[in-house]
Design a protein around this motif. Structure first.
Motif, mmCIF file in Angstrom:
data_model
loop_
_atom_site.group_PDB
_atom_site.id
_atom_site.type_symbol
_atom_site.label_atom_id
_atom_site.label_comp_id
_atom_site.label_asym_id
_atom_site.label_seq_id
_atom_site.Cartn_x
_atom_site.Cartn_y
_atom_site.Cartn_z
ATOM 1 N N ARG A 167 0.824 -1.217 0.000
ATOM 2 C CA ARG A 167 0.000 0.000 0.000
ATOM 3 C C ARG A 167 0.855 1.262 0.000
ATOM 4 O O ARG A 167 0.452 2.291 -0.518
ATOM 5 C CB ARG A 167 -0.938 0.018 1.204
ATOM 6 C CG ARG A 167 -2.172 -0.848 1.026
ATOM 7 C CD ARG A 167 -3.073 -0.767 2.237
ATOM 8 N NE ARG A 167 -3.393 0.592 2.624
ATOM 9 C CZ ARG A 167 -4.407 1.316 2.161
ATOM 10 N NH1 ARG A 167 -5.225 0.785 1.272
ATOM 11 N NH2 ARG A 167 -4.625 2.530 2.590
ATOM 12 N N ARG A 168 2.054 1.195 0.582
ATOM 13 C CA ARG A 168 2.943 2.363 0.605
ATOM 14 C C ARG A 168 3.651 2.547 -0.733
ATOM 15 O O ARG A 168 4.304 3.571 -0.955
ATOM 16 C CB ARG A 168 3.960 2.234 1.735
ATOM 17 C CG ARG A 168 3.342 2.472 3.098
ATOM 18 C CD ARG A 168 4.383 2.565 4.190
ATOM 19 N NE ARG A 168 5.079 1.320 4.433
ATOM 20 C CZ ARG A 168 4.687 0.379 5.288
ATOM 21 N NH1 ARG A 168 3.587 0.543 5.990
ATOM 22 N NH2 ARG A 168 5.398 -0.725 5.446
ATOM 23 N N ASP A 169 3.566 1.574 -1.590
ATOM 24 C CA ASP A 169 4.187 1.605 -2.920
ATOM 25 C C ASP A 169 3.091 1.433 -3.976
ATOM 26 O O ASP A 169 3.219 0.649 -4.902
ATOM 27 C CB ASP A 169 5.211 0.469 -2.995
ATOM 28 C CG ASP A 169 6.128 0.602 -4.183
ATOM 29 O OD1 ASP A 169 6.253 1.700 -4.747
ATOM 30 O OD2 ASP A 169 6.720 -0.423 -4.559
ATOM 31 N N LEU A 170 2.019 2.176 -3.795
ATOM 32 C CA LEU A 170 0.790 1.957 -4.556
ATOM 33 C C LEU A 170 0.973 2.087 -6.069
ATOM 34 O O LEU A 170 0.475 1.248 -6.823
ATOM 35 C CB LEU A 170 -0.302 2.913 -4.074
ATOM 36 C CG LEU A 170 -1.695 2.648 -4.611
ATOM 37 C CD1 LEU A 170 -2.195 1.284 -4.169
ATOM 38 C CD2 LEU A 170 -2.647 3.737 -4.157
ATOM 39 N N ARG A 171 1.670 3.101 -6.520
ATOM 40 C CA ARG A 171 1.823 3.288 -7.970
ATOM 41 C C ARG A 171 2.463 2.072 -8.617
ATOM 42 O O ARG A 171 1.974 1.576 -9.639
ATOM 43 C CB ARG A 171 2.669 4.529 -8.262
ATOM 44 C CG ARG A 171 1.937 5.814 -8.120
ATOM 45 C CD ARG A 171 2.725 7.031 -8.544
ATOM 46 N NE ARG A 171 3.915 6.766 -9.302
ATOM 47 C CZ ARG A 171 5.052 7.440 -9.148
ATOM 48 N NH1 ARG A 171 5.147 8.407 -8.253
ATOM 49 N NH2 ARG A 171 6.089 7.172 -9.896
ATOM 50 N N LEU A 172 3.540 1.602 -8.036
ATOM 51 C CA LEU A 172 4.235 0.459 -8.615
ATOM 52 C C LEU A 172 3.352 -0.788 -8.568
ATOM 53 O O LEU A 172 3.294 -1.561 -9.526
ATOM 54 C CB LEU A 172 5.547 0.209 -7.873
ATOM 55 C CG LEU A 172 6.554 -0.664 -8.601
ATOM 56 C CD1 LEU A 172 7.032 0.020 -9.875
ATOM 57 C CD2 LEU A 172 7.727 -0.964 -7.695
ATOM 58 N N GLN A 173 2.633 -0.965 -7.476
ATOM 59 C CA GLN A 173 1.749 -2.127 -7.339
ATOM 60 C C GLN A 173 0.609 -2.073 -8.361
ATOM 61 O O GLN A 173 0.242 -3.094 -8.949
ATOM 62 C CB GLN A 173 1.195 -2.219 -5.922
ATOM 63 C CG GLN A 173 2.253 -2.358 -4.850
ATOM 64 C CD GLN A 173 3.138 -3.570 -5.054
ATOM 65 O OE1 GLN A 173 2.669 -4.654 -5.357
ATOM 66 N NE2 GLN A 173 4.439 -3.387 -4.883
ATOM 67 N N MET A 174 0.059 -0.886 -8.573
ATOM 68 C CA MET A 174 -1.029 -0.739 -9.553
ATOM 69 C C MET A 174 -0.518 -0.968 -10.979
ATOM 70 O O MET A 174 -1.192 -1.598 -11.789
ATOM 71 C CB MET A 174 -1.668 0.646 -9.450
ATOM 72 C CG MET A 174 -2.383 0.846 -8.147
ATOM 73 S SD MET A 174 -3.690 -0.359 -7.926
ATOM 74 C CE MET A 174 -4.940 0.681 -7.267
ATOM 75 N N SER A 175 0.686 -0.481 -11.254
ATOM 76 C CA SER A 175 1.273 -0.729 -12.572
ATOM 77 C C SER A 175 1.498 -2.222 -12.772
ATOM 78 O O SER A 175 1.246 -2.756 -13.860
ATOM 79 C CB SER A 175 2.598 0.038 -12.722
ATOM 80 O OG SER A 175 2.365 1.423 -12.702
ATOM 81 N N GLY A 176 1.952 -2.904 -11.729
ATOM 82 C CA GLY A 176 2.133 -4.349 -11.812
ATOM 83 C C GLY A 176 0.822 -5.074 -12.038
ATOM 84 O O GLY A 176 0.746 -6.000 -12.853
ATOM 85 N N ALA A 177 -0.223 -4.638 -11.337
ATOM 86 C CA ALA A 177 -1.542 -5.265 -11.521
ATOM 87 C C ALA A 177 -2.032 -5.065 -12.954
ATOM 88 O O ALA A 177 -2.528 -6.008 -13.584
ATOM 89 C CB ALA A 177 -2.545 -4.697 -10.518
ATOM 90 N N GLN A 178 -1.868 -3.854 -13.473
ATOM 91 C CA GLN A 178 -2.329 -3.589 -14.838
ATOM 92 C C GLN A 178 -1.545 -4.395 -15.863
ATOM 93 O O GLN A 178 -2.115 -4.899 -16.832
ATOM 94 C CB GLN A 178 -2.245 -2.098 -15.147
ATOM 95 C CG GLN A 178 -3.354 -1.310 -14.504
ATOM 96 C CD GLN A 178 -4.715 -1.795 -14.962
ATOM 97 O OE1 GLN A 178 -5.024 -1.859 -16.155
ATOM 98 N NE2 GLN A 178 -5.556 -2.174 -14.006
#
Length: 180
Positions: A52-63
């Motif tokens: 959650r503290r690295d949300l942008r990277l996690q969302m990019s990975g999910a996409q």
């Protein structure tokens, strides 16, 4: 459809579901619940808090995961389901000139509906209904994918952050307010 093709379709839909569920759970999970569980020894909750503290990277990975699994499903579905549809339509004495087009439409239509229901809508609703439980179940696999695909994920993240800045906003790294 062969058993291998059917199994491959199920795996790809499941992979897509994992990324969709993670994406929604990352945003919807309440940090206070995760902190309490992490303090109680839950490694999955601690991992979810880091994500959650690295949300942008996690969302990019999910996409990236969603896109790759969806494309792979489309590539697999046409020959696998299309072959079965061709056999059924030919057996029903459809004109030969219509069988190929109809088989393609059936294959893509079935793949799209299957993907939409089981790869998108159901996991999205499960993640919204139980975000903390969902993120604890999915964060390890998701984190492993983000680590393995890091160069591509970072590139996507940087391009998306640039595009957000061009819209006059700052890309966020962490959810700052509760989703209610």
């Amino acid at each position: 459809m062969t058993a291998l093709a059917l199994c491959s379709v199920a795996v790809l839909v499941g992979i897509n579901a994992l990324f969709v569920a993670t994406e929604f759970a990352l945003v919807a999970a309440r940090p206070t619940v995760l902190v309490g569980a992490a303090e109680g020894g839950s490694r999955a909750s601690a991992r979810a808090l880091r994500a959650r503290r690295d949300l942008r990277l996690q969302m990019s990975g999910a996409q990236l995961g969603i896109t790759l699994s969806s494309v792979a499903l489309g590539v697999l579905a046409e020959p696998a389901v299309g072959g079965m549809a061709t056999w059924v339509l030919s057996s029903l004495r459809f004109p030969d000139s219509a069988v190929e087009s109809a088989s393609w439409a059936v294959a893509i239509g079935l793949a799209a509906v299957t993907q939409m229901l089981f790869g998108e809508l159901v996991p999205k609703n499960l993640a919204i209904a139980a975000p903390e439980r969902t993120i604890r179940c999915t964060v390890a696999l998701h984190s492993a994918f983000v680590s393995a695909a890091r160069p591509g994920v970072v590139a996507l993240d940087r391009v998306s952050a640039l595009l957000v800045r061009l819209c006059g906003l700052d890309a966020v790294d962490e959810v700052k307010r509760a989703v209610g």
